[in-house]
Design an enzyme around this catalytic site. Structure first.
Site, PDB file in Angstrom:
ATOM      1  N   GLY A  12       0.844  -1.204   0.000  1.00 48.30           N
ATOM      2  CA  GLY A  12       0.000   0.000   0.000  1.00 48.30           C
ATOM      3  C   GLY A  12       0.872   1.245   0.000  1.00 48.30           C
ATOM      4  O   GLY A  12       0.551   2.269   0.594  1.00 48.30           O
ATOM      5  N   ALA A  14       1.732   3.607  -1.986  1.00 48.70           N
ATOM      6  CA  ALA A  14       1.353   4.920  -2.523  1.00 48.70           C
ATOM      7  C   ALA A  14       0.146   5.506  -1.796  1.00 48.70           C
ATOM      8  O   ALA A  14      -0.339   6.570  -2.156  1.00 48.70           O
ATOM      9  CB  ALA A  14       1.060   4.816  -4.019  1.00 48.70           C
ATOM     10  N   ILE A  17      -1.055   6.355   4.374  1.00 51.19           N
ATOM     11  CA  ILE A  17      -0.139   5.935   5.447  1.00 51.19           C
ATOM     12  C   ILE A  17       1.252   5.707   4.861  1.00 51.19           C
ATOM     13  O   ILE A  17       2.257   6.132   5.438  1.00 51.19           O
ATOM     14  CB  ILE A  17      -0.655   4.671   6.174  1.00 51.19           C
ATOM     15  N   GLY A  18       1.300   5.053   3.695  1.00 55.09           N
ATOM     16  CA  GLY A  18       2.579   4.820   3.028  1.00 55.09           C
ATOM     17  C   GLY A  18       3.345   6.117   2.814  1.00 55.09           C
ATOM     18  O   GLY A  18       4.552   6.201   3.073  1.00 55.09           O
ATOM     19  N   ARG A 165      -2.337   6.839  21.574  1.00 53.83           N
ATOM     20  CA  ARG A 165      -3.553   7.629  21.819  1.00 53.83           C
ATOM     21  C   ARG A 165      -3.875   7.651  23.310  1.00 53.83           C
ATOM     22  O   ARG A 165      -4.245   8.687  23.873  1.00 53.83           O
ATOM     23  CB  ARG A 165      -4.728   7.029  21.041  1.00 53.83           C
ATOM     24  N   HIS A 190      -7.174  -4.347  17.797  1.00 56.74           N
ATOM     25  CA  HIS A 190      -7.079  -2.950  17.363  1.00 56.74           C
ATOM     26  C   HIS A 190      -8.445  -2.563  16.805  1.00 56.74           C
ATOM     27  O   HIS A 190      -8.714  -2.637  15.606  1.00 56.74           O
ATOM     28  CB  HIS A 190      -5.992  -2.771  16.297  1.00 56.74           C
TER      29      HIS A 190
END
Length: 328
Positions: A12, A14, A17-18, A165, A190
């Site tokens: 992933g 692009a 997050i990448g 968090r 998660h």
């Protein structure tokens, strides 16, 4: 003597997050300022995605990172994972409008079965795998089950975003510096059912629980805020959390590779029966890390409220696992 480059695969690559992740890996934030890296980047074999990946690679080149020893673009996991030492599985099928959870699990089972098989076939035998793409715990379980020749312990899921968090919320509530909070952990999946547990947490050796001393806040404000933070960010930004997720992935991998120096961190790892969690379930636990290995912190007392929270997140994970068993 300069170190030999290590191979880091990112799927992933692009995506949002990448994009937030790759420049930090290339600058040495994940594996150290003395460790050269070769990035092996995977995107789906779609023209738009591959073009976007080309653009990201141009930008990586234009940063002239001294530690970036090579960049490769791939559309097939069998080439992307070749000899990789670290694999960050970021790409996953997001939940679309009107999509049932079962459909989401099935779509991701397909992706992570293929990626697990590819890791099994071509990755380094010591590859460290971090699954970021959601549902992260179950996707890690699928990849692990699809890679029988690799040690199960090499497959982990990202709970560090929940951990970070939680630390941030505690710091705001108690007036602490976030970096001073020790011995915080997050149990379970998660997802909004995760259980962020500060019963053992300290700041300068003093109990965070005693300092806050507010069980109603813990139950009614803290846990829902941490659990629903991802949804709150989507509502505000119109996009899911990307930079904070990338930051958590860097934290997770850095601690695993370089050691947590005795500090507790949270990782989603396959259970060996600790705390009554059935063996093989990928579950968030408190761990310490050194020499490239993690160790679950054992012997912590679990009170009635904590047990209830752990049971709830476990039930959700077992439900997800049951939903994909027939696909493995």
């Amino acid at each position: 003597m300069s170190k030999k480059p290590v191979r880091v695969a990112v799927t992933g690559a692009a995506g949002q997050i990448g994009y937030a992740l790759l420049f930090r890996i290339a600058s040495g934030e994940m594996l150290g300022k003395d460790q050269p890296v070769i990035l092996q980047l995977l995107e789906i074999p779609d023209e738009k995605a591959q073009n976007a990946l080309k653009g990201v690679i141009m930008e990586l080149e234009d940063c002239a990172f001294p530690l970036l020893a090579g960049i490769e673009a791939h559309s097939d996991p069998m080439t992307a994972f070749k000899d990789t030492d670290y694999a960050l599985l970021v790409g996953a099928r997001p939940r679309g409008p009107g999509m049932e959870r079962a459909d989401l699990l099935a779509a991701n089972a397909q992706i992570f079965t293929a990626q697990g098989k590819a890791l099994n076939a071509v990755a380094s035998r010591n590859v460290k795998v971090l699954v970021v793409g959601n549902p992260a715990n179950t996707n890690a379980y699928i990849a692990m089950k699809s890679a029988p020749d690799l040690p199960a312990k090499n497959f982990t899921a990202m709970l560090r975003l929940d951990h970070n968090r939680a630390a941030s919320q505690l710091a705001a509530k108690g007036g602490f510096k976030v970096g001073d909070i020790k011995k915080l952990t997050v149990w379970g999946n998660h997802s909004p059912t995760m259980y962020a547990d500060y019963r053992f947490a300290t700041v300068d050796g003093k109990s965070v629980k005693d300092a806050i001393n507010d069980q109603a806040w813990n139950k009614d404000v803290f846990l829902p805020t941490v659990g629903k933070r991802g949804a709150a960010i989507i509502a505000a930004r119109g996009l899911s959390s990307a930079a904070s997720a990338a930051n958590a992935a860097i934290d997770h991998m850095r601690d695993w590779a370089l050691g947590s120096k005795g500090e507790w961190v949270t990782m989603g790892v396959p259970s060996n029966g600790e705390y009554g969690i059935p063996a093989g379930i990928v579950f968030g636990f408190p761990v310490t890390t050194e020499n490239g290995e993690y160790k679950i912190v054992e012997g912590l007392a679990i009170d009635a409220f904590s047990q209830e929270c752990i049971d709830k997140t476990l039930a959700e994970l077992q439900g997800e696992q049951d939903g994909v068993k027939h696909l493995l």
